[in-house]
Scaffold this active site. Structure first.
Site, PDB file in Angstrom:
ATOM      1  N   LYS A  45     -14.456  66.517  74.833  1.00 49.58           N
ATOM      2  CA  LYS A  45     -13.969  65.733  75.964  1.00 49.58           C
ATOM      3  C   LYS A  45     -14.040  66.544  77.258  1.00 49.58           C
ATOM      4  CE  LYS A  45     -12.206  62.612  78.448  1.00 49.58           C
ATOM      5  NZ  LYS A  45     -13.076  61.441  78.777  1.00 49.58           N
ATOM      6  N   ASN A  69     -16.392  51.872  80.179  1.00 51.16           N
ATOM      7  CA  ASN A  69     -15.120  52.575  80.045  1.00 51.16           C
ATOM      8  C   ASN A  69     -14.706  53.159  81.384  1.00 51.16           C
ATOM      9  OD1 ASN A  69     -14.833  55.761  80.127  1.00 51.16           O
ATOM     10  ND2 ASN A  69     -16.925  55.297  79.466  1.00 51.16           N
ATOM     11  N   GLY A  72     -11.193  57.932  82.840  1.00 53.80           N
ATOM     12  CA  GLY A  72     -10.715  58.730  83.975  1.00 53.80           C
ATOM     13  C   GLY A  72     -10.381  60.162  83.583  1.00 53.80           C
ATOM     14  N   LEU A  73     -11.192  60.709  82.672  1.00 56.47           N
ATOM     15  CA  LEU A  73     -11.085  62.132  82.312  1.00 56.47           C
ATOM     16  C   LEU A  73      -9.704  62.567  81.846  1.00 56.47           C
ATOM     17  CD1 LEU A  73     -13.294  63.915  85.011  1.00 56.47           C
ATOM     18  CD2 LEU A  73     -13.829  63.531  82.617  1.00 56.47           C
ATOM     19  N   CYS A 129     -19.352  61.950  86.621  1.00 61.14           N
ATOM     20  CA  CYS A 129     -18.358  61.020  86.079  1.00 61.14           C
ATOM     21  C   CYS A 129     -18.105  59.889  87.059  1.00 61.14           C
ATOM     22  CB  CYS A 129     -17.042  61.716  85.765  1.00 61.14           C
ATOM     23  SG  CYS A 129     -15.859  60.548  85.064  1.00 61.14           S
ATOM     24  N   GLY A 243     -27.125  55.654  74.457  1.00 60.48           N
ATOM     25  CA  GLY A 243     -27.451  54.536  73.587  1.00 60.48           C
ATOM     26  C   GLY A 243     -28.128  54.843  72.274  1.00 60.48           C
TER      27      GLY A 243
HETATM   28  C1  LIG Z   1     -15.177  56.557  76.293  1.00 60.77           C
HETATM   29  C2  LIG Z   1     -16.170  57.496  76.931  1.00 60.77           C
HETATM   30  C3  LIG Z   1     -15.727  58.656  77.556  1.00 60.77           C
HETATM   31  C4  LIG Z   1     -16.623  59.538  78.158  1.00 60.77           C
HETATM   32  N1  LIG Z   1     -16.165  60.682  78.728  1.00 60.77           N
HETATM   33  C5  LIG Z   1     -17.036  61.595  79.250  1.00 60.77           C
HETATM   34  C6  LIG Z   1     -16.582  62.851  79.751  1.00 60.77           C
HETATM   35  O1  LIG Z   1     -15.381  63.159  79.717  1.00 60.77           O
HETATM   36  N2  LIG Z   1     -17.495  63.710  80.272  1.00 60.77           N
HETATM   37  C7  LIG Z   1     -18.837  63.416  80.289  1.00 60.77           C
HETATM   38  O2  LIG Z   1     -19.631  64.228  80.754  1.00 60.77           O
HETATM   39  N3  LIG Z   1     -19.301  62.233  79.799  1.00 60.77           N
HETATM   40  C8  LIG Z   1     -18.436  61.317  79.284  1.00 60.77           C
HETATM   41  N4  LIG Z   1     -18.912  60.132  78.756  1.00 60.77           N
HETATM   42  C9  LIG Z   1     -20.361  59.849  78.779  1.00 60.77           C
HETATM   43  C10 LIG Z   1     -21.026  60.215  77.447  1.00 60.77           C
HETATM   44  O3  LIG Z   1     -20.916  61.597  77.191  1.00 60.77           O
HETATM   45  C11 LIG Z   1     -22.520  59.805  77.433  1.00 60.77           C
HETATM   46  O4  LIG Z   1     -23.171  60.437  78.502  1.00 60.77           O
HETATM   47  C12 LIG Z   1     -22.719  58.305  77.568  1.00 60.77           C
HETATM   48  O5  LIG Z   1     -21.705  57.600  76.917  1.00 60.77           O
HETATM   49  C13 LIG Z   1     -24.070  57.826  77.045  1.00 60.77           C
HETATM   50  O6  LIG Z   1     -24.216  58.044  75.647  1.00 60.77           O
HETATM   51  P1  LIG Z   1     -23.881  56.915  74.522  1.00 60.77           P
HETATM   52  O7  LIG Z   1     -24.524  55.634  74.989  1.00 60.77           O
HETATM   53  O8  LIG Z   1     -24.470  57.451  73.261  1.00 60.77           O
HETATM   54  O9  LIG Z   1     -22.406  56.805  74.471  1.00 60.77           O
HETATM   55  C14 LIG Z   1     -18.021  59.228  78.157  1.00 60.77           C
HETATM   56  C15 LIG Z   1     -18.461  58.063  77.520  1.00 60.77           C
HETATM   57  C16 LIG Z   1     -17.563  57.197  76.907  1.00 60.77           C
HETATM   58  C17 LIG Z   1     -18.079  55.964  76.235  1.00 60.77           C
END
Ligand SMILES: Cc1cc2nc3c(=O)[nH]c(=O)nc-3n(C[C@H](O)[C@H](O)[C@H](O)COP(=O)(O)O)c2cc1C
Ligand SMILES: Cc1cc2nc3c(=O)[nH]c(=O)nc-3n(C[C@H](O)[C@H](O)[C@H](O)COP(=O)(O)OP(=O)(O)OC[C@H]3O[C@@H](n4cnc5c(N)ncnc54)[C@H](O)[C@@H]3O)c2cc1C
Ligand code: FES
Lengths: 302, 255
Positions: A45, A69, A72-73, A129, A243
């Site tokens: 995270k 989503n 908000g970190l 973000c 994705g």
């Molecule tokens: C619920 C959620 C929380 C995320 N939190 C972060 C984060 O804290 N820091 C970050 O760099 N990316 C964050 N991401 C982005 C993911 O790391 C990733 O770049 C993005 O979801 C695309 O990949 P995916 O389609 O496989 O989920 C978050 C994504 C989701 C869905």
């Protein structure tokens, strides 16, 4: 048997599969479903200098083949991560990818400096973000600011520095070049795409933060396109994400130009997705006589 | 410890307009289940996210859920037939602590919040307590599980419009019997839970509430299911319905 090992800017990953930051907590929960040592790396995270509470609910909205989503970190802060989480993750034979976010150049410098001294393998610097007011994406959408924040952070980095790019830009190659010029050891992409949903009955946005980041299978073609473009623009390694669902998706992301990949949203549908994808990738490589992952990276024929 | 189990549907019954009960073979999940926990069910190819549904009851390796059709996911679920397979994660979350509610607890359910209270009542009976149930519904057509509750304890039924049983809200009943009770547990719409928490608080009774929030992973990894809680310093912090909840001590919730 195909060789799945990947050398990702000097760090050996046992296979190219890692988890996407923010979708995997600090590994405890999915660790109940599978052995974290099966993964090439664990992306944790996003961390900030001090604890962040995150946004109010609702923080998620479902869309066809995706989600928005606006977490908000929310995180306990970098110090507690170092004290409480690194020892847990170190029990497993997998690379630890710390993910850091800041509001100012100084915050990024401080975070990178601190995490460099901790027992992590790679540092992913999130300048993309979409869910926090200042910083975050604001840094990642202007080449001059990318250059400033990345070069400042790089001076403090004692571990390979991955810069995570936002897809919410007109020309991602411009941003990628700026990050590489500033000293990024690798790039990761894509973070989420800014989106919005409205409840038509109440006429109000579904998400508390009005807008949120789109992820999941819906963004896969966008991610493949951006990785392909960035591969042609820079020479540093790429951690491709956005994705990915299956082993075949991983092959596609590698062909587009990724050296390793991260899986995120798909695990909400199937917690075993990374393990299944690993087997599929291995089978596909064997069936196609591909001996190593690096043979696939960037091997798209156009 | 949660698991993924492929569960065969033993029975899918329509209880009323848009209301269904599914019983499934889930021996591994049942073995670990506690009252108030939930399962996270994959609802067909078209829906990326799983749907969280409370565990209503379980026995001999069979798990029962009762749900209302709201949108595409629950519509898909309602169309399951005996023998179909469901991909289920469970048991998830932190459930009710019936022992902490004393020997004369009250279990309150509002609408589709009624199902999880059934296993609670049974557990309390098994622990030697004398539980009572208060079940509130919008109208006559929405009434579910009345007989199931009445088979195990004294149960009061209310309808908002008076079309069946007592006209009024669950809180009307609670106010009348609160003096003769040792603890309260409730599941239902947030305004109802808030009103119940206030009554229990005024009476100095322990009160546990089951909260609802939109979910992603369902296991505590993605942090999307935030529930505002009171922090020790008086400010708000966010807990997570899927892992810290769905059941919270009512005193902890920042209403
Ligand atoms: C619920 C959620 C929380 C995320 N939190 C972060 C984060 O804290 N820091 C970050 O760099 N990316 C964050 N991401 C982005 C993911 O790391 C990733 O770049 C993005 O979801 C695309 O990949 P995916 O389609 O496989 O989920 C978050 C994504 C989701 C869905
Ligand atoms: C811990 C918990 C226990 C629950 N137990 C039950 C139960 O026993 N019986 C029952 O009928 N319902 C229960 N619900 C509500 C149920 O999860 C929703 O009605 C269901 O997710 C709606 O999905 P849908 O596709 O039919 O509706 P849609 O509105 O099309 O769903 C769209 C998206 O929003 C989410 N969503 C919509 N409404 C809710 C809601 N109220 N809570 C959480 N997510 C929601 C869905 O999961 C989906 O991702 C529970 C919810 C939670 C959080
Ligand atoms: S749904 Fe992912 S943390 Fe609760």
């Amino acid at each position: 048997m195909a060789d799945l090992r990947v050398n990702f800017c000097g760090v050996e990953l046992k296979n190219p599969i890692t988890t996407a930051s923010g979708t995997f907590g600090f590994g405890h929960e999915y660790g109940e479903f599978f052995d974290l040592s099966l993964l090439g790396g664990v992306g944790v995270k996003g961390l900030t200098p001090t604890e962040r509470l995150g946004n109010p609910a609702p923080r998620i909205a479902e869309t066809p083949a995706g989600i928005l989503n606006c977490v908000g970190l929310q995180n306990p802060g970098i110090d507690r991560f170092i004290e409480e989480q690194i020892p847990f993750l170190r029990q497993y034979d997998t690379a630890i990818i710390a993910n850091v976010s800041g509001n100012t150049v100084e915050e990024y410098e401080g975070m990178v400096e601190k995490i460099s001294d901790a027992d992590v393998d790679l540092i992913e610097m999130n300048i993309s973000c979409p869910n926090v007011k200042c910083g975050g994406m604001a840094f990642g959408t202007r080449p001059d600011m990318v250059e400033e924040v990345v070069s400042a952070a790089k001076k403090k980095a004692k571990k390979p520095l991955i810069v995570k790019l936002s897809p919410n830009v007109t020309d991602i190659t411009e941003i990628a070049r700026a990050a590489e010029a500033a000293g990024a050891d690798a790039l990761s992409l894509i973070n989420t795409l800014l989106g919005m949903r409205i409840n038509i009955e109440t006429r109000k946005p579904i998400l508390s933060n009005i807008m949120g980041g789109l992820s999941g299978p819906a963004v896969f073609p966008v991610a493949v396109r951006m990785v392909y473009q960035v591969r042609k623009a820079v020479s540093v390694p790429i951690l491709g994400m956005g994705g990915i669902r299956t082993g075949k998706d991983i092959v596609e992301m590698l062909l587009a130009g990724a050296d390793a990949v991260a899986m995120g949203t798909v695990m909400f549908a199937d917690p075993m997705a990374p393990v299944k994808a690993l087997r599929e990738l291995e089978d596909w490589m064997d069936a196609h006589g591909v001996k190593s992952v690096s043979e696939l990276s960037g091997a798209v024929e156009v | 410890m949660s698991i993924q189990e492929i569960c065969r549907v033993a029975d899918c019954t329509r209880l009323g307009e848009g209301l269904y009960s599914i019983t499934m073979h889930a021996p591994a999940i049942c073995e670990k289940t506690q009252v108030g926990q939930f399962v996270h069910i994959a609802c067909g190819e078209g829906n990326l996210l799983r749907r969280p549904i409370s565990i209503c009851d379980w026995q001999d390796g069979k798990l029962r859920i009762v749900f209302q059709v709201k949108g595409e996911g629950t519509k898909w679920l309602a169309a399951r037939k005996e023998g179909d397979e469901l991909d289920v994660l469970g048991p998830l979350g932190h459930g009710f602590d019936t022992k902490a509610l004393g020997d004369k607890p009250i279990f309150i359910g509002g609408g589709i919040g009624v199902p999880p209270m059934l296993a609670c009542v049974k557990k309390a009976v098994g622990e030697g307590a004398q539980p009572r149930a208060v079940l509130g519904f919008r109208n006559k057509d929405a009434v579910i599980l009345e007989d199931d509750f009445k088979a195990v304890c004294e149960a009061f039924v209310t309808t908002d419009d008076g079309s069946y049983a007592r006209h009024g809200f669950v809180t009307d009943v609670l106010k009348e019997i609160v003096a003769d009770t040792t603890g309260v547990a409730a599941c239902g719409p947030k305004p109802m839970l808030k009103a119940i928490a206030a009554i229990a608080d005024a009476a100095g009774l322990p009160c546990q509430v089951s909260m609802e929030e939109r979910m992603g992973c369902g296991i505590g990894a993605c942090l999307v299911c935030a529930c505002a809680l009171k922090a020790e310093n008086g400010e708000t912090r966010y807990g997570h319905v899927c892992k810290d909840g769905p059941v919270f001590d009512a005193k902890e919730v920042a209403w």
